[in-house]
Design an enzyme around this catalytic site. Structure first.
Site, mmCIF file in Angstrom:
data_model
loop_
_atom_site.group_PDB
_atom_site.id
_atom_site.type_symbol
_atom_site.label_atom_id
_atom_site.label_comp_id
_atom_site.label_asym_id
_atom_site.label_seq_id
_atom_site.Cartn_x
_atom_site.Cartn_y
_atom_site.Cartn_z
ATOM 1 N N ARG A 98 -16.572 29.733 37.434
ATOM 2 C CA ARG A 98 -15.613 28.914 36.686
ATOM 3 C C ARG A 98 -16.096 28.606 35.267
ATOM 4 O O ARG A 98 -15.885 27.516 34.746
ATOM 5 C CB ARG A 98 -15.322 27.607 37.442
ATOM 6 C CG ARG A 98 -14.804 27.812 38.855
ATOM 7 C CD ARG A 98 -13.496 28.592 38.869
ATOM 8 N NE ARG A 98 -13.076 28.845 40.244
ATOM 9 C CZ ARG A 98 -13.315 29.976 40.918
ATOM 10 N NH1 ARG A 98 -13.949 30.980 40.320
ATOM 11 N NH2 ARG A 98 -12.905 30.134 42.149
ATOM 12 N N SER A 110 -7.498 23.125 42.599
ATOM 13 C CA SER A 110 -8.734 22.564 43.155
ATOM 14 C C SER A 110 -9.336 21.576 42.167
ATOM 15 O O SER A 110 -9.562 21.915 41.007
ATOM 16 C CB SER A 110 -9.745 23.678 43.452
ATOM 17 O OG SER A 110 -9.257 24.546 44.448
ATOM 18 N N GLU A 157 -13.494 20.492 38.507
ATOM 19 C CA GLU A 157 -13.096 21.822 38.039
ATOM 20 C C GLU A 157 -11.967 21.697 37.025
ATOM 21 O O GLU A 157 -11.869 22.482 36.102
ATOM 22 C CB GLU A 157 -12.656 22.692 39.229
ATOM 23 C CG GLU A 157 -12.246 24.097 38.831
ATOM 24 C CD GLU A 157 -12.001 25.003 40.015
ATOM 25 O OE1 GLU A 157 -10.997 25.723 39.995
ATOM 26 O OE2 GLU A 157 -12.801 24.992 40.951
#
Length: 287
Positions: free
Chosen positions: A162, A212, A282
């Protein structure tokens, strides 16, 4: 280029949360992205690049700057006979996956259900169901903060979990170049259908969210840690840890950014106290 003033960001994010942006620009040609950045600099305002509005939480006070939406008019894709594919940053991942499947190219099935654009996916090395952007990308063309256009090879993108070099260097993704293998169209479509089914069964798609909420901590799963800490359904106002999947914070109706931030902070505190694990968001928290 479309220019709006005091545009509510809740209308442009999957969380359906956020106050007004001072300016909201929608470039419809690649050269207009440069013009949009120049506009922000002329106004001496910060700017934020937005795609489909997933993976982001804007403040209730909005954004005192220029939000630049890369999507409309920047959604082109070219498929070459050798499996090389060039696509613009504004194309939706679902649209790109569908076109690749139609062409019988495999390797992008994982992205079909991710609610974002290619630019955002490259920026954060988006992934799902065992696949990531780094598995298929060859290079990305970016605009630098000085207005130069660079083409970065895969290794130069520093794609990790990520993350990439793009936010660190404040680059803007213009397009990406990918390589895919030939596959059986029916098998590709069947895989995408199965992944879509799994997503609908396990994720709280019935409520607005940013996807998420937390990154996966090494050796753990964020959702399980949150559930085991007794936080399934934990709620502050209309912001709630999903009862369906504890890795998601959802908007039950009229949630504010402040409420979402409070839920995130409370979850981080409880998980740290209970398991000694620090959860890192995130989603991008933008003031």
């Amino acid at each position: 280029m479309i220019q709006l003033e005091q545009e509510l960001l809740s209308c442009h994010t999957t969380f359906r949360i956020g106050g007004a942006a001072t300016y909201y620009l929608i470039p419809e040609k690649e050269e207009e992205i440069t013009e949009a950045v120049a506009f922000a600099k002329k106004k001496k305002l910060p700017f934020y690049i937005l795609g489909k509005g997933s993976n982001v939480l804007f403040s209730d006070n909005g954004y005192s700057g220029v939000v630049i939406e890369i999507g409309k008019g920047l959604e082109g894709m070219e498929i070459h006979p050798d499996g090389i594919v060039e696509a613009q940053a504004g194309i939706a991942l679902s649209a790109m996956a569908a076109q690749l499947a139609e062409a019988g190219l495999t390797g992008f099935e994982f992205a079909g259900g991710i609610p974002g654009t290619l630019g955002g996916a490259i920026t954060m090395n988006a992934g799902a169901y065992g696949g990531e952007i780094k598995d298929c990308i060859q290079s990305a063309t970016v605009l630098t903060s000085e207005g130069r256009i660079l083409t970065l090879k895969k290794e130069e993108l520093a794609l990790g979990y990520r993350t990439s070099v793009i936010p660190e260097e404040k680059y803007i993704v213009l397009s990406g170049c990918f390589s895919f293998e030939k596959g059986e169209k029916e098998e590709i479509l069947a895989t995408m259908k199965e992944l879509g089914k799994r997503r609908r069964e396990k994720q709280p798609l019935e409520y607005p969210s940013a996807g998420s909420t937390f990154k996966r901590p090494e050796g753990h799963f964020a959702g399980k840690l949150i559930e085991d800490a007794g936080l399934r359904g934990y709620r502050v106002g209309d912001a709630q840890v999903s009862e369906k999947h504890c890795g998601f914070v959802v908007n039950r109706g009229e949630a504010t950014a402040a409420e979402v931030r409070q839920v995130i902070a409370d979850v981080q505190t409880k998980v740290k106290e209970t398991f000694g694990v620090e959860l890192e968001p995130e989603i991008r928290l933008v003031e």
